[in-house]
Design a protein around this motif. Structure first.
Motif, short mmCIF file in Angstrom:
data_model
loop_
_atom_site.label_atom_id
_atom_site.label_comp_id
_atom_site.label_asym_id
_atom_site.label_seq_id
_atom_site.Cartn_x
_atom_site.Cartn_y
_atom_site.Cartn_z
N ALA A 47 0.83 -1.21 0.00
CA ALA A 47 0.00 0.00 0.00
C ALA A 47 0.86 1.25 0.00
O ALA A 47 0.53 2.25 -0.67
CB ALA A 47 -0.93 0.00 1.21
N GLU A 49 3.67 1.66 -1.37
CA GLU A 49 4.33 1.86 -2.67
C GLU A 49 3.60 2.90 -3.51
O GLU A 49 4.20 3.50 -4.41
CB GLU A 49 4.40 0.53 -3.43
N ALA A 50 2.32 3.13 -3.22
CA ALA A 50 1.55 4.14 -3.96
C ALA A 50 1.92 5.55 -3.52
O ALA A 50 1.51 6.52 -4.16
CB ALA A 50 0.06 3.90 -3.76
N PHE A 51 2.71 5.66 -2.43
CA PHE A 51 3.11 6.97 -1.91
C PHE A 51 4.64 7.09 -1.97
O PHE A 51 5.34 6.62 -1.07
CB PHE A 51 2.64 7.15 -0.47
N HIS A 76 0.82 15.72 -1.27
CA HIS A 76 -0.22 15.02 -0.53
C HIS A 76 0.31 14.26 0.69
O HIS A 76 -0.05 14.57 1.81
CB HIS A 76 -1.00 14.07 -1.43
N TYR A 96 -6.34 15.49 2.24
CA TYR A 96 -5.96 14.29 2.98
C TYR A 96 -6.22 14.49 4.48
O TYR A 96 -6.68 13.58 5.17
CB TYR A 96 -4.48 13.99 2.75
N THR A 275 -9.59 5.27 2.22
CA THR A 275 -9.35 5.56 0.81
C THR A 275 -9.45 7.06 0.61
O THR A 275 -10.46 7.67 1.00
CB THR A 275 -10.37 4.85 -0.10
N ASP A 278 -8.11 10.72 -4.16
CA ASP A 278 -7.41 10.39 -5.41
C ASP A 278 -7.35 8.89 -5.68
O ASP A 278 -6.73 8.45 -6.64
CB ASP A 278 -5.99 10.96 -5.41
N GLY A 279 -8.00 8.08 -4.82
CA GLY A 279 -8.08 6.64 -5.05
C GLY A 279 -7.05 5.82 -4.29
O GLY A 279 -7.20 4.60 -4.19
N ARG A 280 -6.01 6.42 -3.75
CA ARG A 280 -5.01 5.68 -3.01
C ARG A 280 -5.54 5.29 -1.64
O ARG A 280 -6.29 6.05 -1.02
CB ARG A 280 -3.72 6.49 -2.88
N SER A 281 -5.15 4.10 -1.16
CA SER A 281 -5.70 3.57 0.08
C SER A 281 -4.59 3.18 1.05
O SER A 281 -3.44 2.97 0.65
CB SER A 281 -6.57 2.34 -0.21
N LEU A 282 -4.98 3.07 2.31
CA LEU A 282 -4.08 2.62 3.37
C LEU A 282 -4.82 1.62 4.24
O LEU A 282 -6.01 1.76 4.49
CB LEU A 282 -3.62 3.80 4.24
#
Length: 336
Positions: A47, A49-51, A76, A96, A275, A278-282
């Motif tokens: 997860a 890796e998206a950041f 962000h 965020y 979520t 922008d669609g990214r989740s943790l």
């Protein structure tokens, strides 16, 4: 000839089997926990890796970095590792921050426990029903009608400070604003909260005030008091009949709180997955640290003006109407 085992031999065999089963169950439990930790860590790393974020040391993480990153490098949010196994996500964007602070996640105890020896278990540390109970108890003390009686006392403290500055200017001596404003804050606090005139602005010795349990007790160190406190107190009066008309003064106070917020950051431990817009989740369990100071300095939020420059016009009525709801959070937001 078949010989039936005696009762003693069965008991001996059973007794020797129990420790073996205990060891087997113990090893199995440990292996399951290791597998669970590995699986959750794998999902967490996936997860994160998206950041994108700054490179980390395999052992120290980001602990040895003096300055990690900011909105310019990583918009962000970005990961922040405390050592090799404790990751967190640093948030510095209003959208965020709105997502995280709008939830009911508990405070990250790993961070807040470090503050207990310094500031004790006050409103900043408490959470849930206990925080609400304490907050409800002190709310009446900050009612505008109650605070009106303190205006004269604070004005007296400010006058002492200004008299000191007038004298130094006449003597062509430089003025250390931070120390003097901190002393003025302490003087006001002692008068308003303890009804005690400490004379700390004119005397060099550490002031003491009566304590029912002891003959005297020292005042908390000045390091706990910053110029933000008188600004916060003054901001409470900015809506009164007289100071409410001082529009530019109010704008200056807000700009000071934007650059130096009393609560520079808040931490939450995600109780369930989140979520972002922008669609990214943790995943759940991750520590989230919202850096409010960095968030309010985001260039996209504060138009084309340089975010680190002191400019009260940022809070003009026309610009305030266009600002994001979570771009200015000097005292945090959401549930505690």
């Amino acid at each position: 000839m078949f010989c039936r085992p005696s009762h003693e031999s069965l008991s001996c065999q059973t007794g020797s089997l129990i420790p073996k089963l205990s060891v087997l169950f113990g090893v199995t439990f440990v292996l399951l926990k290791v597998l669970q930790f590995y699986w959750e860590r794998k999902k967490l790393i996936k997860a994160l890796e998206a950041f994108p974020g700054p490179p980390k040391h395999w052992l120290y993480g980001h602990n040895r970095l003096v300055r990690i990153a900011g909105p310019k490098e990583y918009p962000h949010a970005f990961p922040r590792w405390f050592g090799p196994i404790l990751p967190s996500i640093i948030i510095h964007h209003p959208e965020y921050a709105k997502t995280i602070l709008g939830r009911a996640d508990p405070k990250a105890s790993a961070f807040y426990k470090l503050l207990v020896p310094w500031i004790g278990k006050g409103l900043l540390i408490l959470e849930g029903s206990k925080w609400f109970q304490h907050r409800k108890m002190i709310t009446p003390a900050f009612h505008y009608d109650v605070l009106k009686s303190y205006v004269t006392l604070m004005s007296e403290s400010v006058k002492v400070m200004l008299d000191k500055w007038d004298k130094r200017i006449t003597e062509r001596r430089s003025v250390e604003l931070f120390q003097d404003v901190s002393l003025m804050t302490l003087d006001s606090l002692m008068k308003c909260a303890f009804s005690f005139n400490s004379n700390c602005q004119t005397q060099r010795s550490v002031p003491e005030f009566p304590n029912p349990g002891k003959a005297s007790a020292p005042v908390p160190p000045l390091i706990l008091l910053t110029p933000a406190l008188p600004l916060c107190m003054l901001s409470k009066f900015s809506f009164r009949e007289d100071l409410g008309k001082m529009t530019y003064t109010t704008m200056c106070i807000k700009e000071s709180l934007r650059l130096f917020p009393p609560v520079p950051g808040v931490s939450r431990e995600l109780s369930k997955p989140v979520t972002f817009p922008d669609g990214r989740s943790l995943p759940a369990g991750l520590l989230s640290l919202s850096i409010l100071h960095v968030a309010v300095c985001d260039k996209g939020t504060w138009s084309l003006l340089l975010p680190q420059v002191f400019d009260p016009l940022r809070f003009s009525p026309e610009k305030s109407a266009q600002r994001h709801s979570h771009a200015f959070l000097p005292f945090s937001a959401g549930s505690r």
